[in-house]
Design an enzyme around this catalytic site. Sequence first.
Site, PDB file in Angstrom:
ATOM      1  CE  LYS A 224      -3.659   2.588   2.002  1.00  0.00           C
ATOM      2  NZ  LYS A 224      -4.087   3.086   3.302  1.00  0.00           N
TER       3      LYS A 224
ATOM      4  CB  ALA B 120      -8.922   7.972   4.022  1.00  0.00           C
ATOM      5  N   GLY B 121     -11.614   8.021   5.739  1.00  0.00           N
ATOM      6  CA  GLY B 121     -12.761   8.849   6.100  1.00  0.00           C
ATOM      7  C   GLY B 121     -14.005   8.070   6.452  1.00  0.00           C
TER       8      GLY B 121
ATOM      9  CB  THR C  46     -10.046   6.107  12.349  1.00  0.00           C
ATOM     10  OG1 THR C  46      -8.786   6.437  11.767  1.00  0.00           O
ATOM     11  CG2 THR C  46     -10.284   7.003  13.545  1.00  0.00           C
TER      12      THR C  46
END
Lengths: 256, 256, 256, 256
Positions: free
Chosen positions: D97, D184-185, D207
């Site tokens: 990645k 992401a997010g 996250t």
Amino acid sequence: MAALQIAGKTFSSRLFLGTGKFGSHQEMEASVLASGSELVTVALKRVDLQQEHDDILQHLHHPQVQLLPNTSGARQAKEAILAAQLAREALETNWLKLEIHPDPKYLLPDALETLKATEALAKLGFIVLPYIHADPVLCKQLEDAGTAAVMPLGAPIGTNKGLRTLDFLEIIIAQSKVPVIVDAGIGAPSQAAQAMELGADAVLVNTAIATAQYPARMAAAFKLAVEAGRQAYEAALPPVRAHAMASSPLTAFLDA
Amino acid sequence: MAALQIAGKTFSSRLFLGTGKFGSHQEMEASVLASGSELVTVALKRVDLQQEHDDILQHLHHPQVQLLPNTSGARQAKEAILAAQLAREALETNWLKLEIHPDPKYLLPDALETLKATEALAKLGFIVLPYIHADPVLCKQLEDAGTAAVMPLGAPIGTNKGLRTLDFLEIIIAQSKVPVIVDAGIGAPSQAAQAMELGADAVLVNTAIATAQYPARMAAAFKLAVEAGRQAYEAALPPVRAHAMASSPLTAFLDA
Amino acid sequence: MAALQIAGKTFSSRLFLGTGKFGSHQEMEASVLASGSELVTVALKRVDLQQEHDDILQHLHHPQVQLLPNTSGARQAKEAILAAQLAREALETNWLKLEIHPDPKYLLPDALETLKATEALAKLGFIVLPYIHADPVLCKQLEDAGTAAVMPLGAPIGTNKGLRTLDFLEIIIAQSKVPVIVDAGIGAPSQAAQAMELGADAVLVNTAIATAQYPARMAAAFKLAVEAGRQAYEAALPPVRAHAMASSPLTAFLDA
Amino acid sequence: MAALQIAGKTFSSRLFLGTGKFGSHQEMEASVLASGSELVTVALKRVDLQQEHDDILQHLHHPQVQLLPNTSGARQAKEAILAAQLAREALETNWLKLEIHPDPKYLLPDALETLKATEALAKLGFIVLPYIHADPVLCKQLEDAGTAAVMPLGAPIGTNKGLRTLDFLEIIIAQSKVPVIVDAGIGAPSQAAQAMELGADAVLVNTAIATAQYPARMAAAFKLAVEAGRQAYEAALPPVRAHAMASSPLTAFLDA
């Protein structure tokens, strides 16, 4: 309202206009005047350099209007640089809106070729304003390359969808040392006002005015909205809250 | 711009102001003047009827300003009706902003008590402007009950969240025979402009102006935004599109 | 996952299904089974009480399925109450989804008539689940009137727009003492999951399943999404943040 | 559900996991297992190559788990390429990645350096999965450079804001010839489901799981949501509509 400066030139209006898609040159000219705009883009591909009095250009000859030739239709840096040089000679301005978009469907900008062309054109003495994705890292790289401003898009061009890139525009505005002009996707005066409330330095509008039923009246509406948004930014909007402050009952009045 | 009519009275401004939460009466007055507003609400619970020259009222004595007493703090129809009658006598106006909210935390309106009070007050000769949820069925019932306008909320009052009830406001505007005034939650000029672009007849703003860093400047910003939104509505915004119209290449220019 | 209780009955599935708009009764039945739903609404206006074996009902005879007759098409409390009584006798259940919507275009609920009918039906021994606007004050009044649950809408019914009433659903969920079932507008599994993440007790879905290309597969997708959303609610989602926690450089690795 | 293929390898799970920010390696391992994930990223900067049995790696030794080392912390292509080569030798995988982000605050990717590194690493035989801005033009350039997949962000990393780049993800998905993994997010299972409903091939979550109150339970919730979203995509969601289909009255039933 503090005035906007780009490359040493002062602008009292923070609304920039594109000139494509209007029904006629007359309608375009009326809209430019109604908008109060002082920076107006014109696509080089629509300018006929052979003709002494090109039709579109003569409708843009107004003392307050700075012409901003754009390279719309350019597919790589090389094409854009060549066009810029021809334009500088023919139109007698070193201001340039740099647009490089390889895909004719979405007209989305090419980050790499745009950075490469910005670097080259800045060295050639151009005032470069590049149309780009709302990519905060790219914006800093363009600064290093000598850009005069950055023009991140709010939504895919021509869609009227508004500030879909809001979260990224906020970062760009917080970090930028050059003016930030939101450039594509703005489809209503409310959206232009929102960009200004966020702290953008200016907005560029085209489709929403040119394809409105009454373009000049729409241009006047955008003029007011941009002023409203800038004033709100300067007067400092209060934050969003989870709920109201508690209220007192009516009893005191009823007992009076 | 066509003028707005409510109950036979003509308004040239489509921005209405609330007078709560200002730092001082002077700041409130300056904001009212800067806003150009011709309809200004004042909470009855803040008016001291005993005093000959109540402080807040003397700051609202301007020829262009129509006073709109509100019943904020009323918990049922009965309280609101009593307050309305006292207000009519004391303030010499039969205009009334009807607010009935049993819950002191969110200040959300009570549909049933509001409808009941509207019916009673209309029969008593009041010009009733009720603050309500953005409920299209209730709006039609209020029309039948003799309301002069409907005042659906955009978001919970005091939150500055903007037009969270957009989908319902569109239905209310499409169906209403009386003016539609978006009444709560408008937290920025861009949001006021958006309400006007949708076709709302007016907006009422309070928190976003009163709690801004510079209230009078914010009031001026809202004035411009409401005009911008109304003009955009009248000039007919183009629709949102999935992508741009295809663009031609730059080749013709380069070959010229 | 804690089980849901409504009026003393325990449900292990938090996905309720509507049965309108399916291409066939077979497709409807397959979707009900794939959804794992234990509470399924059926419109009284589609039930033929004269026939011994009404077609739609025989497709809903499954041990885990509690039938929830609805009064869709009722224009006032009176019609709904009459229909409820006929339904109780014919279908042998006192469970009732109360729908009163005077307007055949948007099918939005009538707050006043719904409250009136809830009060009357609760007194008559019905388990009432009313379809309503996302109006927090009305929800508390329905509680006082003896409702078994509240069913606020997420968006205008049939639109697949998702949780447009989010800000109000949050308040309703925070205040409610009876189960909160989000009832209309849910157009995708992601939206059902979002409702559950907010803390809704259940969701009711119809259009998004019935009009999907493969209804039973879509029903299975909704089943998973509702479980996902509930589990996420119970595992406590982290909050939205302005930006990431700062990251360390790669240097240590490169120096190793 | 059709299986996902990346660089010739088949994945039955479309949920990829990041391993940062967990409270302990045990919690991380439990979450990986609960998620059903078959592709798990590990930051090279957290791996200690000197130690024979590095702690984090031994918690990821499961037969179904393909390790995906990431270059988080790399500031330019050069650093990333060096790290990749060290990683290949030490971890015995050519999967990578690619993360290049010069700014430690927002951790936003550098388009140019990422493209440059992708080109170099693909030539060196790496299976490259680059983390990038949701920039459709860049995605096509990465394809030409030999990328195995593209990993556009949904929102600034670590923010839990969801699919803020929706309009651009749609274009990327429509145009891409390699798998599209939203990276992401993503802050809630509903948002992961939404990405899958759009047609994304997979999502990467970190996250929202690692900082949940109960990480392993949240991982299980994401597993369900990703399956729900994919199934919904395959079962073809119906479109958003302006209003419901008109309904018939209840009269027939009442007259029966």
